[in-house]
Design an enzyme around this catalytic site. Structure first.
Site, PDB file in Angstrom:
ATOM      1  N   LYS A  36       0.836  -1.211   0.000  1.00 60.67           N
ATOM      2  CA  LYS A  36       0.000   0.000   0.000  1.00 60.67           C
ATOM      3  C   LYS A  36       0.872   1.262   0.000  1.00 60.67           C
ATOM      4  CE  LYS A  36      -1.977  -1.166   3.902  1.00 60.67           C
ATOM      5  NZ  LYS A  36      -1.221  -2.418   4.121  1.00 60.67           N
ATOM      6  N   ARG A  48      -9.595   0.761   9.049  1.00 61.72           N
ATOM      7  CA  ARG A  48      -9.120  -0.584   9.337  1.00 61.72           C
ATOM      8  C   ARG A  48     -10.120  -1.385  10.152  1.00 61.72           C
ATOM      9  NH1 ARG A  48      -3.104   0.332   9.089  1.00 61.72           N
ATOM     10  NH2 ARG A  48      -2.023  -1.488   9.837  1.00 61.72           N
ATOM     11  N   ARG A  68      11.737  -5.463   4.708  1.00 60.50           N
ATOM     12  CA  ARG A  68      11.412  -4.036   4.495  1.00 60.50           C
ATOM     13  C   ARG A  68      12.332  -3.098   5.283  1.00 60.50           C
ATOM     14  NH1 ARG A  68       5.373  -2.081   5.278  1.00 60.50           N
ATOM     15  NH2 ARG A  68       5.461  -3.280   7.215  1.00 60.50           N
TER      16      ARG A  68
HETATM   17  P1  ADP Z   1       2.355  -1.841   3.174  1.00 63.50           P
HETATM   18  O1  ADP Z   1       2.390  -0.324   3.098  1.00 63.50           O
HETATM   19  O2  ADP Z   1       1.118  -2.419   2.539  1.00 63.50           O
HETATM   20  O3  ADP Z   1       2.571  -2.367   4.574  1.00 63.50           O
HETATM   21  P2  ADP Z   1       4.901  -1.659   1.720  1.00 63.50           P
HETATM   22  O4  ADP Z   1       4.530  -0.758   0.580  1.00 63.50           O
HETATM   23  O5  ADP Z   1       5.717  -1.084   2.815  1.00 63.50           O
HETATM   24  O6  ADP Z   1       3.568  -2.382   2.306  1.00 63.50           O
HETATM   25  O7  ADP Z   1       5.649  -2.920   1.092  1.00 63.50           O
HETATM   26  C1  ADP Z   1       6.232  -3.928   1.926  1.00 63.50           C
HETATM   27  C2  ADP Z   1       7.612  -4.323   1.383  1.00 63.50           C
HETATM   28  O8  ADP Z   1       7.456  -5.018   0.149  1.00 63.50           O
HETATM   29  C3  ADP Z   1       8.529  -3.134   1.086  1.00 63.50           C
HETATM   30  O9  ADP Z   1       9.850  -3.482   1.442  1.00 63.50           O
HETATM   31  C4  ADP Z   1       8.396  -2.935  -0.432  1.00 63.50           C
HETATM   32  O10 ADP Z   1       9.591  -2.417  -0.975  1.00 63.50           O
HETATM   33  C5  ADP Z   1       8.103  -4.340  -0.941  1.00 63.50           C
HETATM   34  N1  ADP Z   1       7.115  -4.396  -2.031  1.00 63.50           N
HETATM   35  C6  ADP Z   1       6.020  -3.614  -2.197  1.00 63.50           C
HETATM   36  N2  ADP Z   1       5.324  -3.993  -3.303  1.00 63.50           N
HETATM   37  C7  ADP Z   1       5.994  -5.047  -3.836  1.00 63.50           C
HETATM   38  C8  ADP Z   1       5.779  -5.883  -4.992  1.00 63.50           C
HETATM   39  N3  ADP Z   1       4.711  -5.715  -5.791  1.00 63.50           N
HETATM   40  N4  ADP Z   1       6.673  -6.855  -5.230  1.00 63.50           N
HETATM   41  C9  ADP Z   1       7.747  -7.042  -4.408  1.00 63.50           C
HETATM   42  N5  ADP Z   1       8.016  -6.296  -3.312  1.00 63.50           N
HETATM   43  C10 ADP Z   1       7.148  -5.306  -3.024  1.00 63.50           C
HETATM   44  P1  AMP Z   2       0.907   0.481   9.300  1.00 58.90           P
HETATM   45  O1  AMP Z   2       2.033   1.460   9.125  1.00 58.90           O
HETATM   46  O2  AMP Z   2      -0.298   0.829   8.464  1.00 58.90           O
HETATM   47  O3  AMP Z   2       1.361  -0.951   9.117  1.00 58.90           O
HETATM   48  O4  AMP Z   2       0.422   0.637  10.817  1.00 58.90           O
HETATM   49  C1  AMP Z   2       1.307   0.380  11.898  1.00 58.90           C
HETATM   50  C2  AMP Z   2       0.512   0.235  13.182  1.00 58.90           C
HETATM   51  O5  AMP Z   2      -0.149   1.479  13.490  1.00 58.90           O
HETATM   52  C3  AMP Z   2      -0.608  -0.800  13.172  1.00 58.90           C
HETATM   53  O6  AMP Z   2      -0.156  -2.117  13.458  1.00 58.90           O
HETATM   54  C4  AMP Z   2      -1.530  -0.264  14.277  1.00 58.90           C
HETATM   55  O7  AMP Z   2      -1.013  -0.533  15.572  1.00 58.90           O
HETATM   56  C5  AMP Z   2      -1.433   1.242  14.052  1.00 58.90           C
HETATM   57  N1  AMP Z   2      -2.451   1.725  13.081  1.00 58.90           N
HETATM   58  C6  AMP Z   2      -2.215   2.288  11.866  1.00 58.90           C
HETATM   59  N2  AMP Z   2      -3.373   2.626  11.267  1.00 58.90           N
HETATM   60  C7  AMP Z   2      -4.360   2.247  12.115  1.00 58.90           C
HETATM   61  C8  AMP Z   2      -5.777   2.305  12.055  1.00 58.90           C
HETATM   62  N3  AMP Z   2      -6.426   2.815  10.992  1.00 58.90           N
HETATM   63  N4  AMP Z   2      -6.477   1.808  13.112  1.00 58.90           N
HETATM   64  C9  AMP Z   2      -5.856   1.310  14.189  1.00 58.90           C
HETATM   65  N5  AMP Z   2      -4.522   1.204  14.305  1.00 58.90           N
HETATM   66  C10 AMP Z   2      -3.771   1.673  13.285  1.00 58.90           C
END
Ligand code: ADP
Ligand code: AMP
Length: 216
Positions: free
Chosen positions: A13, A88, A127
């Site tokens: 995302k 969420r 990551r």
């Molecule tokens: P989210 O915001 O949904 O938690 P991230 O955008 O931080 O996920 O992505 C998680 C990890 O996976 C990061 O290290 C990113 O560089 C990598 N990543 C994101 N999209 C892809 C993809 N389509 N293929 C491979 N690696 C990806």
């Molecule tokens: P994220 O960066 O989206 O993976 O969020 C990291 C952490 O922040 C999550 O595991 C939750 O503890 C908190 N968090 C982020 N967004 C929300 C949300 N919309 N509702 C509740 N907790 C959240």
């Protein structure tokens, strides 16, 4: 354009939101980033959220609803925004409806990024981000051109999130399936859900999202 990016932790995302910000000039509203900033600043919200986040649980609806409601009032959201990691829970989704209605805003669509659990674990495990500009990287999938140097700002310090440890990731995935996945049915019923295959490489996922947006 007013978008929600929905998907489990590690689905991509944030990665896709950064690209959309560059393409469309609208802000990314990531509650995770905002809460991490509050924790770093040591604010009251940060103090209340820290232990919950470290354990991989969800912060209370009241806190995140208030953060987003205030953020949506900023002038840079007038032309649109990308919600990343919010809503969420069903309570947050209902609150989003009310907030947007009261601000005369309508959602364009909800993009669901679908990724299998084993791949999520790999993505989260590898990551890291640039400590200076926040650009996202991955040990295997997204390496900087020069090892140890950020492609975007030349920074040489990088961070790994404390909640990206395997034990915490399990709790975060459970929270996703229990609390967040019901939103898929919620937005499907509203005709807003647009699933994309998040298992594809980053450019291919972006291309699917571009196609969704072209057909709005
Ligand atoms: P989210 O915001 O949904 O938690 P991230 O955008 O931080 O996920 O992505 C998680 C990890 O996976 C990061 O290290 C990113 O560089 C990598 N990543 C994101 N999209 C892809 C993809 N389509 N293929 C491979 N690696 C990806
Ligand atoms: P994220 O960066 O989206 O993976 O969020 C990291 C952490 O922040 C999550 O595991 C939750 O503890 C908190 N968090 C982020 N967004 C929300 C949300 N919309 N509702 C509740 N907790 C959240």
């Amino acid at each position: 354009m007013r978008l929600i990016l929905l998907g489990p932790p590690g689905a991509g995302k944030g990665t896709q939101a950064h690209r959309l910000v560059e393409q469309h000039g609208i802000p990314q509203l990531s509650t995770g980033d905002m809460l991490r900033a509050a924790v770093s600043a040591g604010s009251e919200v940060g103090l209340r959220a820290k232990a919950v986040m470290d354990a991989g649980n969800l912060v209370s609806d009241d806190i995140v609803n208030a953060i987003i409601s205030e953020r949506l009032d900023q002038p840079d959201c007038a032309a649109g925004f990308i919600l990343d990691g919010f809503p969420r829970t069903l309570v947050q989704a209902d609150a989003t409806n009310s907030m947007l209605a009261s601000k005369d805003m309508e959602l364009s669509c909800v993009i669901e990024i679908r990724v299998d659990d084993e791949i999520l674990a790999e993505r989260i495990g590898g990551r890291y981000t640039c400590a200076n500009c926040g650009a996202g990287y991955h040990d295997e999938n997204v390496k900087p051109a020069r090892e140890g140097v950020c492609d975007h700002c030349g920074g040489t310090e990088f961070n790994r999130r404390p909640d990206d440890k395997p034990e915490t990731v399990r709790t975060r995935l459970q929270a996703y399936y229990k609390e967040t996945s019901p939103l898929l049915g919620y937005y499907y019923a509203k005709g807003l859900l647009r699933p994309v295959d998040g298992m594809a490489d980053i450019d291919a996922v972006s291309a699917q999202i571009d196609e969704v947006l072209a057909n709005l």
